[in-house]
Enzyme design. Structure first.
Site, PDB file in Angstrom:
ATOM      1  N   ASP A 141      -0.650  -5.356  36.488  1.00 58.61           N
ATOM      2  CA  ASP A 141      -0.164  -4.447  35.460  1.00 58.61           C
ATOM      3  C   ASP A 141       1.197  -4.944  35.007  1.00 58.61           C
ATOM      4  O   ASP A 141       2.095  -5.151  35.838  1.00 58.61           O
ATOM      5  CB  ASP A 141      -0.042  -3.025  36.003  1.00 58.61           C
ATOM      6  CG  ASP A 141      -1.381  -2.467  36.465  1.00 58.61           C
ATOM      7  OD1 ASP A 141      -2.420  -2.877  35.924  1.00 58.61           O
ATOM      8  OD2 ASP A 141      -1.379  -1.610  37.375  1.00 58.61           O
ATOM      9  N   GLU A 203      -6.661   0.276  29.062  1.00 58.57           N
ATOM     10  CA  GLU A 203      -5.270   0.226  29.524  1.00 58.57           C
ATOM     11  C   GLU A 203      -4.520  -0.929  28.870  1.00 58.57           C
ATOM     12  O   GLU A 203      -4.860  -2.092  29.094  1.00 58.57           O
ATOM     13  CB  GLU A 203      -5.234   0.060  31.050  1.00 58.57           C
ATOM     14  CG  GLU A 203      -5.967   1.163  31.799  1.00 58.57           C
ATOM     15  CD  GLU A 203      -6.101   0.890  33.287  1.00 58.57           C
ATOM     16  OE1 GLU A 203      -5.601  -0.154  33.757  1.00 58.57           O
ATOM     17  OE2 GLU A 203      -6.713   1.710  33.982  1.00 58.57           O
ATOM     18  N   HIS A 206      -3.052  -3.513  31.748  1.00 56.37           N
ATOM     19  CA  HIS A 206      -3.838  -4.115  32.831  1.00 56.37           C
ATOM     20  C   HIS A 206      -4.538  -5.376  32.335  1.00 56.37           C
ATOM     21  O   HIS A 206      -5.286  -5.340  31.356  1.00 56.37           O
ATOM     22  CB  HIS A 206      -4.871  -3.100  33.330  1.00 56.37           C
ATOM     23  CG  HIS A 206      -5.802  -3.629  34.385  1.00 56.37           C
ATOM     24  ND1 HIS A 206      -5.802  -3.158  35.685  1.00 56.37           N
ATOM     25  CD2 HIS A 206      -6.772  -4.584  34.351  1.00 56.37           C
ATOM     26  CE1 HIS A 206      -6.736  -3.787  36.384  1.00 56.37           C
ATOM     27  NE2 HIS A 206      -7.328  -4.665  35.581  1.00 56.37           N
TER      28      HIS A 206
END
Length: 241
Positions: A141, A203, A206
């Protein structure tokens, strides 16, 4: 079971190595360690060798476009126990956000909360054929930092469970600030993709390379089933201190 978990794994056996803090901005304190996640004496800032090599290239590409900017690492490797801890943490936060209590949840409320959580969190499994992406050492991340050390505005914080976290949430916005956030997300994706990473569909932060999700995305892009996951769940013997 998520669609990507059906992808076969042929682990190449690469070790987990430390992300160098002198080259990348590592978030300190680590956000999950600060919550009490059970890392033991292990650092979360580890990746497989090939993934770290690609990350170095992604940052080099970023700096060709934005001199002095760096990739900030929010999170990388997660043991299964940490993944379970964070799923439970996310579940509790979603229960509280709705004004409910875990002890009084109805089956329907529990299902509603879990459906929100699993959009963003992979429920851990002891089955070696379905590892959470972060438990492979192939997922991380990230966000961006400017040459002055300021964190770039991406429009939502990492791990937020809401539509704002979806990569293209601001794509059609007429708000100038939100347009800027979308441009920053696009830049991050471009530099990561230039090094062969692929972004999670839900996301903006990510990215992975070589795990099941990555292989599934490459199959979707190309229509070819030749892509396999070459990183499975990372075991202790792969750790290089």
């Amino acid at each position: 079971m998520k669609p990507y978990q059906a992808i076969p794994i042929c682990d190449c056996g690469e070790p987990l190595v430390a992300i160098p803090g002198d080259r990348f901005a590592l978030m300190q304190p680590h956000p999950y360690q600060a919550l009490g996640a059970p890392y033991g004496d292990r650092s979360p800032y580890f990746l497989r060798v090939g993934v770290l090599t690609a990350l170095v290239e992604a940052q080099a590409q970023l700096q060709r476009q934005r001199p002095g900017w760096r990739i900030q690492i929010f999170d990388a490797f997660r043991p299964l126990a940490v993944q379970q801890f964070m799923v439970e943490q996310a579940f509790l936060e979603q229960v509280q956000a709705r004004g409910w209590t875990t002890a009084a949840l109805t089956p329907e409320q529990r299902q509603e909360v879990m459906a929100a959580v699993v959009q963003f969190w992979a429920v851990p499994s002891a089955d070696a054929t379905t590892p959470p992406p972060h438990s492979t050492g192939a997922a991380l991340d990230v966000t961006l930092m400017t040459e002055t050390g300021a964190v770039v505005d991406m429009g939502s914080p990492i791990d937020e469970i809401s539509p704002r976290s979806h990569p293209n949430h601001f794509v059609a916005s007429s708000n100038l600030a939100e347009q800027g956030c979308h441009a920053h997300r696009t830049l991050l994706n471009q530099v990561m993709e230039s090094a062969e990473f692929r972004r999670h569909p839900n996301e903006w932060w990510h990215f992975s390379l070589g795990d099941q999700l990555w292989a599934w995305q490459r199959r979707q892009e190309t229509g070819s089933d030749k892509f396999l996951a070459h990183y499975g769940r990372a075991s202790v013997d792969l750790w290089v201190q």
